[in-house]
Design a protein around this motif. Structure first.
Motif, short mmCIF file in Angstrom:
data_model
loop_
_atom_site.label_atom_id
_atom_site.label_comp_id
_atom_site.label_asym_id
_atom_site.label_seq_id
_atom_site.Cartn_x
_atom_site.Cartn_y
_atom_site.Cartn_z
N GLY A 103 46.12 76.15 -16.95
CA GLY A 103 46.48 76.70 -15.66
C GLY A 103 47.92 77.17 -15.54
O GLY A 103 48.32 77.71 -14.51
N ILE A 104 48.71 76.97 -16.59
CA ILE A 104 50.15 77.30 -16.51
C ILE A 104 50.34 78.80 -16.72
O ILE A 104 49.91 79.34 -17.73
N PRO A 105 51.00 79.48 -15.78
CA PRO A 105 51.16 80.93 -15.93
C PRO A 105 52.27 81.28 -16.91
O PRO A 105 53.26 81.88 -16.55
N PHE A 155 57.86 75.68 -18.33
CA PHE A 155 56.61 75.88 -17.59
C PHE A 155 55.70 74.71 -17.95
O PHE A 155 55.41 74.51 -19.13
N GLN A 156 55.23 73.98 -16.96
CA GLN A 156 54.47 72.77 -17.27
C GLN A 156 53.29 72.62 -16.31
O GLN A 156 53.37 72.98 -15.14
N GLY A 157 52.20 72.05 -16.82
CA GLY A 157 51.04 71.81 -15.96
C GLY A 157 49.85 71.36 -16.77
O GLY A 157 49.99 70.97 -17.94
N PRO A 214 42.14 74.07 -13.51
CA PRO A 214 43.31 74.81 -13.97
C PRO A 214 42.96 76.08 -14.75
O PRO A 214 43.59 77.12 -14.56
#
Lengths: 436, 436
Positions: B137-139, B303-305, B312
């Motif tokens: 899900g991280i853009p 960028f994290q997720g 996600p």
């Protein structure tokens, strides 16, 4: 290769000269990525003579900044002057009205006049972009507007001011008190000579109001942001928070819910918070910024990086220029300004959460009984309490506690009950605990 | 409101049904943000009868997936089938050739056939988007392609596989060994029944190769990624790393330099690394993904997720659809595929860095002298060394050390000198130390 994208640049401070240096250093790569060169044609600033360490001879110098907007040889006006009103606002209005794209790093102007400028941009089919206005080099405006576009946003929490984060994390590291660390920060260039906008939370509030508008599809409502700065946070609070498993950070939080009663309401607050040590924002130290976006499908997304500085801010300004060069000149707030909801401000008293309370009290019998009785009468339940040591001279001691989860109005009520009590020798400090 | 963007969806596993649920749950908001509704018109999957917990009655069911690409009522084909070749690739080629936009979460296919598909998309003026292929899900594809577009990228370092990160951080937390934690991960659904692609680093390498291409403007070169998995990392290594101030994570690192000799060369490696405890990647635990992008002006962006999961991943797929609906159908790799550089692979022997070396040795006199002599002869200097305790039965002991900064070829040389030594009872383990 296609025609260049032609830029007029207003403001040649550290960010403005950073943009010129970046376009010079990375020009060839940028032209490849953008599909066309990005070329500065004209610049303007207050003093022409000042030595800025960059060669300006390739650009037209314009004394009257406002004239940049009227030039036929300009596609985009970049405003790096600052200030919510004055020349920056005049330039923005004039550029957009003349169908120039407009790029700015000016958080105050976007927070205060963003709706007007957004409408103007839409009416004139011009881009209005402000990635650099929020969190320096971190592409979080894009992250929210595009990267997280598939989600209903549930909450936005951000460390949005590098000065405050530097001060708080330095107080944590060194054990020193606020005033001492502020002086160090000023000496190192991490705090302005007049640090009011930063340490009182106004700068962070500007950024939060912008992010909230994009995330929740709401009209920007900067005046509704409840703001507390970091000046009341003491070294003793940071030490007690650490004992309890938290760090203290200035966090802007925006969320939106119906409070069980029909229309959604927007809560926007900038406050020093206790952040659990395993929360992503707890690891953010120094002048770094970080934003956590919580989406209903993405879960928690973290965007982190340098929150200020010439290089990072220039990186964000030029990212906007690359977007425009590529043809992305879409709606500044993701939906048309006319469709942004005029959300009412939420009543924080309904919010359920935990808080850290610190009382400065006289060192004599019965004080703790008085405080805990007030908390009982306000229906406020205590999870943990620290009364460490006692003063050498029988004077003041600190009592710090963390409440169980409960509605915020109970905290307000407890403090009302204690108001005027001679046992309290200073106003109590209340810091919310960021949800895990 | 404008005409809907019409979607055909191939693959109805957890991600496919996640996309349907997301479009259902957030449909009204999406239509506002995208300026037009996003509407699934047709779906296809292997088994029609399976109960997926979503109502498929509003969509045309198509038995032959390949037929999705030929429909006149479809603007975008979304491929969530997986596999680098086979039906996914057939569908991709066919959709793009028929000027349909194409969105995929298929990292293997993009890593292996991305150049061909990118060219095809450019030739047919179609979008080819794959945000969901990298880091769930991280853009981060957007972050690199657009958010960091102003920068010369200096390095990309990422935790790109949630299974490995779960296993390593769980080993760290519990002290348990690899096999035990793998079984737990499988029971919890964080690891596949056949975990090879994950634990051997192949999945992370697919993602790294995609990010490297965008970041460095290079042709994707998956075959050039040097890959080591996490199966050799023991609980003892994690404990020793902790003593020395590090955590162990599987990190994909790509960088690009000239090695002092003309043309830039690309180094792409996926390896378990020692990460200094104050590095942003050190705080990434559980199945989370995170990518650090270092730009010459932005500095370090994180960028994290969530790196996987239906929600996600669906969030990333639909972000691509929103982009397309808004008219952003630009170049998939930021620059035209024909302009991507065919960069040669760098020789890692030239790299200067620090390493962790672990030797399993016989517990008898002279062994340490033999090892340290080999290191001396290879010009490899030791920063710290741990030989903790000794085995109960006079059998094996572990010697762990961290080298000073030096060229990697010295490590290779030292290991060559020790090859075949009867003092070593198992092959040594070398883990690089991630630069601070």
């Amino acid at each position: 290769m296609a025609e260049p994208l032609r830029i007029a640049l207003a403001g040649l401070g550290t960010v403005g000269t950073g943009v010129l240096r970046l376009l010079e250093a990375n020009g060839a790569t940028l032209a490849k990525r953008a599909g066309r060169p990005i070329k500065v044609v004209a610049v303007s600033a207050r003093e022409r003579a000042r030595d800025r360490g960059v060669d300006l001879s390739a650009y037209d110098w314009v004394d009257d900044m406002a004239m940049l907007a009227t030039r036929d040889d300009v596609d985009v006006v970049v405003e790096l002057v600052g200030g919510s009103d004055g020349p920056a606002l005049t330039l923005a209005r004039s550029a957009l009205a003349q169908e120039k794209h407009f790029v700015t790093a000016n958080k105050a102007m976007v927070a205060v006049h963003g709706m007007e400028l957004g409408k103007l941009a839409e009416a004139h089919d011009a881009a209005f972009k402000f990635e650099a206005a929020v969190a320096g080099g971190i592409p979080v405006v894009k992250g929210l507007r595009e990267g997280a576009a598939a989600n209903r946003i549930e909450r936005i929490s951000g460390i949005l001011n590098g000065t405050c984060n530097f001060i708080l994390s330095e107080m944590e590291r060194s054990g020193a008190d606020f005033g001492e660390v502020l002086s160090q920060a000023q000496a190192k260039g991490f705090a302005e000579a007049d640090p009011g906008f930063d340490i009182e939370g106004v700068d962070a509030a500007h950024k939060l109001a912008i992010l909230a508008a994009i995330g929740f599809g709401a009209r920007i409502d900067f005046d509704a942001v409840a703001i507390s700065g970091i000046t009341e946070v003491g070294a003793a609070d940071i030490a007690r928070a650490a004992t309890l498993g938290f760090v203290i950070r200035l966090v802007g939080v925006a969320d939106c819910d119906t409070q069980g009663s029909g229309a959604p309401r927007l809560l926007q607050r900038v406050r020093p918070c206790l952040v659990p040590k395993d929360h992503p924002l707890a690891h953010v130290t120094g002048p770094t910024n970080a934003v956590v976006v919580e989406g209903n499908f993405s879960g928690r997304l973290l965007f982190q990086g340098a929150g200020a500085g010439d290089g990072p801010t220039a990186s964000a300004v030029v990212a906007d220029l690359v977007d425009i060069a590529r043809g992305d000149t879409g709606l500044p707030f993701s939906v048309p300004v006319a469709d942004l909801e005029p959300l009412e401000a939420a009543d924080p008293g309904h919010r359920v959460g935990r808080d850290y309370l610190r009382f400065t009290v006289a060192d004599r019998p019965g004080v703790l009984a008085e405080i805990t009785a007030a908390m009982r009468d306000a229906d406020l339940s205590i999870e943990s309490l620290i009364q460490q040591g006692r003063s050498a001279d029988g004077g003041e001691v600190l009592v710090a506690m963390v409440t169980h989860e409960g509605p915020e109005r109970c905290v307000t009520r407890a403090l009302e009950l204690l108001e005027g009590s001679p046992s309290l020798t200073a106003p109590p400090l209340v810091l919310p605990i960021l949800r895990d």
